[in-house]
Design a protein around this motif. Structure first.
Motif, PDB file in Angstrom:
ATOM      1  N   GLU A  59       0.828  -1.212   0.000  1.00 18.47           N
ATOM      2  CA  GLU A  59       0.000   0.000   0.000  1.00 18.47           C
ATOM      3  C   GLU A  59       0.860   1.259   0.000  1.00 18.47           C
ATOM      4  OE1 GLU A  59      -3.213   0.219  -0.537  1.00 18.47           O
ATOM      5  OE2 GLU A  59      -3.408  -1.953  -0.607  1.00 18.47           O
ATOM      6  N   TRP A 114       0.845   4.078  -2.876  1.00 21.21           N
ATOM      7  CA  TRP A 114       0.657   5.492  -2.564  1.00 21.21           C
ATOM      8  C   TRP A 114       1.763   6.335  -3.207  1.00 21.21           C
ATOM      9  CZ3 TRP A 114       3.499   9.144   0.172  1.00 21.21           C
ATOM     10  CH2 TRP A 114       2.808  10.309   0.537  1.00 21.21           C
ATOM     11  N   THR A 134      -8.135   1.033  -5.061  1.00 17.76           N
ATOM     12  CA  THR A 134      -8.253   1.611  -3.726  1.00 17.76           C
ATOM     13  C   THR A 134      -9.712   1.882  -3.367  1.00 17.76           C
ATOM     14  OG1 THR A 134      -6.078   2.621  -3.985  1.00 17.76           O
ATOM     15  CG2 THR A 134      -7.490   3.522  -2.270  1.00 17.76           C
TER      16      THR A 134
END
Length: 150
Positions: free
Chosen positions: A24, A28, A94
């Motif tokens: 993650e 990002w 997401t």
């Protein structure tokens, strides 16, 4: 019957152990970097296609054929396609993770998302690299100038 334990509001957050690693975090970071690169690529694309020449009226088959006759333009368009699709797919992934409550629904939506990603990227890549700027039997008025010399 036991009473639920409520932690104090100012107590430190207890992070749960996860096996995901840093996926993650990398997603990002990728979104930030690819967003900046995409903004630069898109504004370059818009400037070259709309402002540098005769505007939107000049965009036709001959314009695209002339642009894609050069390998660097094909590579720029390929990078833009791949980055935009990866950026968008990661963003929708997401959203699916955030809003799909059931595991089965989340799985189905992700399979559909990744299938759409593969179809668009493979088709777009094939179009970019198999595009023939001088097709046999095409209307000469639509062909680029360099095709008429052949």
């Amino acid at each position: 019957m036991s009473t639920p334990v409520i932690t104090a509001p100012r107590s430190p957050y207890a992070r749960r152990k996860t096996t995901r690693g840093n996926f993650e975090l990398y997603g990002w970071v990728f979104m930030r970097i690819s967003g900046v690169v995409l903004v630069a690529l898109i504004f370059t694309h818009l400037f070259v296609n709309l402002l540098a020449g005769e505007g939107i009226n000049a965009i036709d088959f001959a314009f695209v054929a002339g642009k894609w006759a050069s390998l660097p333009w094909r590579i720029v368009d390929l990078i833009m396609l791949w980055l935009a699709m990866m950026h968008g797919t990661n963003g929708v992934r997401t959203i699916i993770n955030d809003y799909a409550e059931k595991d089965r629904t989340r799985g189905i939506l992700k399979v559909l998302l990744y299938s759409a990603f593969v179809i668009v990227v493979v088709t777009g890549t094939l179009v970019i690299f198999t595009f023939d700027p001088c097709p046999a039997g095409a209307d000469p008025a639509l062909l680029a100038d360099f095709c008429k010399q052949l």
